[in-house]
Design a protein around this motif. Structure first.
Motif, short mmCIF file in Angstrom:
data_model
loop_
_atom_site.label_atom_id
_atom_site.label_comp_id
_atom_site.label_asym_id
_atom_site.label_seq_id
_atom_site.Cartn_x
_atom_site.Cartn_y
_atom_site.Cartn_z
N LEU A 93 102.71 17.22 -14.34
CA LEU A 93 102.79 17.87 -15.66
C LEU A 93 103.26 16.93 -16.76
O LEU A 93 102.94 17.11 -17.92
N PHE A 101 94.70 18.94 -17.28
CA PHE A 101 94.44 20.34 -16.93
C PHE A 101 93.05 20.74 -17.44
O PHE A 101 92.26 21.36 -16.72
N PHE A 125 91.63 21.78 -30.09
CA PHE A 125 92.19 23.14 -30.04
C PHE A 125 93.69 23.20 -29.70
O PHE A 125 94.45 23.88 -30.42
N PRO A 126 94.17 22.47 -28.65
CA PRO A 126 95.61 22.55 -28.37
C PRO A 126 96.47 22.15 -29.58
O PRO A 126 97.45 22.82 -29.89
N VAL A 129 96.55 24.91 -32.18
CA VAL A 129 97.46 26.01 -31.79
C VAL A 129 98.91 25.57 -31.97
O VAL A 129 99.74 26.31 -32.53
N GLN A 130 99.20 24.35 -31.51
CA GLN A 130 100.59 23.85 -31.60
C GLN A 130 101.08 23.83 -33.04
O GLN A 130 102.17 24.29 -33.35
N LEU A 133 99.95 27.67 -35.02
CA LEU A 133 100.31 28.98 -34.45
C LEU A 133 101.74 28.94 -33.91
O LEU A 133 102.64 29.53 -34.51
N MET A 181 93.83 35.30 -35.65
CA MET A 181 92.72 34.33 -35.60
C MET A 181 91.83 34.41 -36.84
O MET A 181 91.44 33.38 -37.39
N SER A 297 89.36 30.25 -28.97
CA SER A 297 90.67 30.87 -29.24
C SER A 297 90.81 32.19 -28.49
O SER A 297 91.86 32.49 -27.93
N ALA A 300 91.33 31.63 -24.76
CA ALA A 300 92.67 31.15 -24.39
C ALA A 300 93.70 32.26 -24.50
O ALA A 300 94.70 32.25 -23.79
N SER A 301 93.46 33.24 -25.39
CA SER A 301 94.57 34.14 -25.71
C SER A 301 94.46 35.57 -25.18
O SER A 301 95.45 36.12 -24.71
N THR A 304 94.56 36.11 -20.95
CA THR A 304 95.88 35.67 -20.44
C THR A 304 96.96 36.69 -20.80
O THR A 304 97.72 37.12 -19.93
N THR A 305 96.97 37.09 -22.07
CA THR A 305 98.04 37.99 -22.52
C THR A 305 97.89 39.38 -21.92
O THR A 305 98.87 39.96 -21.42
N PHE A 308 98.70 39.41 -18.24
CA PHE A 308 100.14 39.30 -18.01
C PHE A 308 100.86 40.61 -18.36
O PHE A 308 101.79 41.02 -17.65
N LEU A 370 97.50 25.65 -11.61
CA LEU A 370 97.58 24.51 -12.54
C LEU A 370 96.86 23.27 -12.01
O LEU A 370 97.43 22.18 -11.97
N ARG A 428 106.25 24.19 -21.27
CA ARG A 428 105.72 23.30 -20.22
C ARG A 428 106.79 22.36 -19.71
O ARG A 428 107.70 21.98 -20.45
#
Ligand code: HEM
Length: 433
Positions: A93, A101, A125-126, A129-130, A133, A181, A297, A300-301, A304-305, A308, A370, A428
């Motif tokens: 990681l 990944f 994209f990462p 978002v970082q 967002l 978004m 987007s 990714a979102s 997952t959400t 969960f 992962l 992370r």
């Protein structure tokens, strides 16, 4: 005769190709002379460990770990895959230059190919978002609550049954995610929200093809997925068209206003605007490109959400002893709040809920997860074992999450307040020193 001849040529060409690939790979391994992790012995050539791995993953991995230690390799669906435990997982990681990944995800799900985009397409994209967002979460807190209340009002109450839970959460979460978004105005569009909610789950089963062709070569399975995606009419294309249709007038209007207002333009806050500003040239932008970024987007979102949140509901129902305290904490916040919406600081005060969420993540992790791909020509772990370029490396997350040394004596139990008053960042591993 013609057909037979053609078949013979195809077989010959195919056989030669396999021999050539094997020769190149064997030469590489010989040349590198790496000290590879132990490859667990297997009975059947070609099949390798595939059956054992999928039949009873948890016990099989546990057994391999007990016999071969912290790091070992298995032969699954035609590929040698390496597995690491708690001592070495951080080395994967933390070393971004050596392991990726996203590259590993591409192997199983060549998303850029589906979109007809180059591999680097998703690379921005990462960061997006970082910076826009996670880095500016306060700008979104109020609108997310406003949209959540709207979707909860629509979905819950008057004897409505929350069934099936995953679908229900997809709809609950689609509205606030759409507001983030593409902006709040569009998040009131029922058709658009429906596509946000469903595009991922409508699409993934469509491509759930068993990777048997990997036994010959991983490239073949990937190509079959791409062909199926491109040439069959699938739900993804319908959702994409709808999303494009809905965002087009908004982008065009914004670009017109940007041009007219110049420096006085007040920029709307959402990811659609950030991409429009990043990509436009002289106030024109390729709307297909922006659409594809919106699709990424959503992928990714949303799933997952909502997936969960479904786990959270499951744990809450199965562990009702924690419900009273979690509710009390929220009631206290509710009583003390004078405004219509909560600030990020107030939300962060719900420590019991925070701990419950972390515990839910802990117990619902996939047993191996992962997956990363090795990028450098080889990587040497701190215990001396080495893996070559291209090797897929998995983390034994199930074992790490239930390890008594890391999680305490009662690691097998669900304890909603396990992380209460403990320093337990949920970022992370590379962000934690
Ligand atoms: C409960 C919900 C979520 C879960 C469980 C989840 C899980 C994950 C995991 C396991 C990774 C891989 C991390 C790694 O590389 O080590 C990841 C990466 C990522 N996720 Fe999420 N995610 C969730 C929600 C979201 C949301 C809402 C977004 C927003 C768009 C998002 C955007 C991303 C991005 C951009 C990455 C790539 C990060 C990078 O490579 O630096 N995720 N997520």
């Amino acid at each position: 005769m013609g057909v037979m001849l053609n078949d013979t040529y195809v077989q010959l060409a195919f056989g030669s190709l396999i021999m050539l690939v094997s020769y190149v790979l064997l030469r590489r391994v010989k040349y590198l002379k790496l000290k590879e992790p132990p490859l667990v012995p297997y009975k059947y050539p070609i099949i390798g460990h595939t059956n054992d791995f999928y039949k009873d993953n948890k016990n099989f991995i546990k057994k391999c770990h007990a016999e071969y230690g912290e790091i070992f390799s298995l032969f699954v669906f035609g590929k040698v895959i390496t597995f690491v435990g708690k001592e070495l997982s951080c080395e994967i990681l933390k070393n971004h230059k050596d392991f990726s990944f996203i590259e590993a995800s591409r192997e199983n799900f060549p998303f850029e190919n589906f979109l007809n985009r180059p591999n680097e397409f998703t690379d921005t994209f990462p960061k997006m978002v970082q910076i826009n967002l996670s880095g500016q979460i306060k700008l979104y807190t109020e609108r997310v609550q406003r949209q959540l209340i709207k979707s909860i009002d629509e979905m819950i109450g008057n004897g409505k049954v929350l069934e099936p839970p995953l679908k229900f959460f997809q709809f609950i979460i689609a509205k606030p995610i759409a507001a983030t978004m593409v902006g709040e105005e569009l998040s009131d569009d029922k058709e658009l929200v429906n596509s946000f909610a469903n595009v991922t789950t409508d699409f993934i089963p469509f491509l759930s093809i068993s990777p048997v062709l990997n036994f010959i070569h991983p490239y073949l399975h990937q190509q079959v997925m791409i062909i199926v995606f491109k040439y069959l009419n699938n739900p993804f294309k319908m959702h994409r068209e709808l999303i494009k249709k809905k965002i087009t007038p908004v982008i065009e209007k914004r670009l017109r206003e940007m041009k007219e207002s110049g420096d006085n333009y007040v920029s709307p806050i959402d990811i659609l605007q950030r991409y429009t500003e990043l990509l436009h040239k002289d106030y024109t932008v390729d709307i297909d490109v922006v659409t594809d970024y919106m699709i990424i987007s959503i992928f990714a979102s949303v799933h997952t959400t909502s997936n969960f949140l479904t786990f959270c509901l499951h744990e809450l129902v199965n562990n009702p002893q924690f419900l009273k305290e979690i509710l009390e904490e929220q009631e206290q916040l509710y009583k003390s709040n004078e405004k219509s919406y909560y600030s990020t600081e107030q939300i962060a005060r719900m420590e019991k809920l925070d701990s419950f969420i972390k515990e839910t993540l802990r117990v619902n992790v996939n047993n191996v997860a992962l997956q990363h791909k090795t990028l450098s020509s080889y990587f040497t772990f701190s215990n001396g074992y080495q893996v070559p370029k291209g090797r897929l490396v998995n983390i034994c997350s199930g074992e790490i999450h239930s390890d008594k040394e890391l999680q305490g004596q009662y690691a097998d139990e669900f304890n909603a307040f396990r992380y209460l008053k403990k320093n337990s960042p949920a970022t992370r591993a590379d962000k934690v020193s």
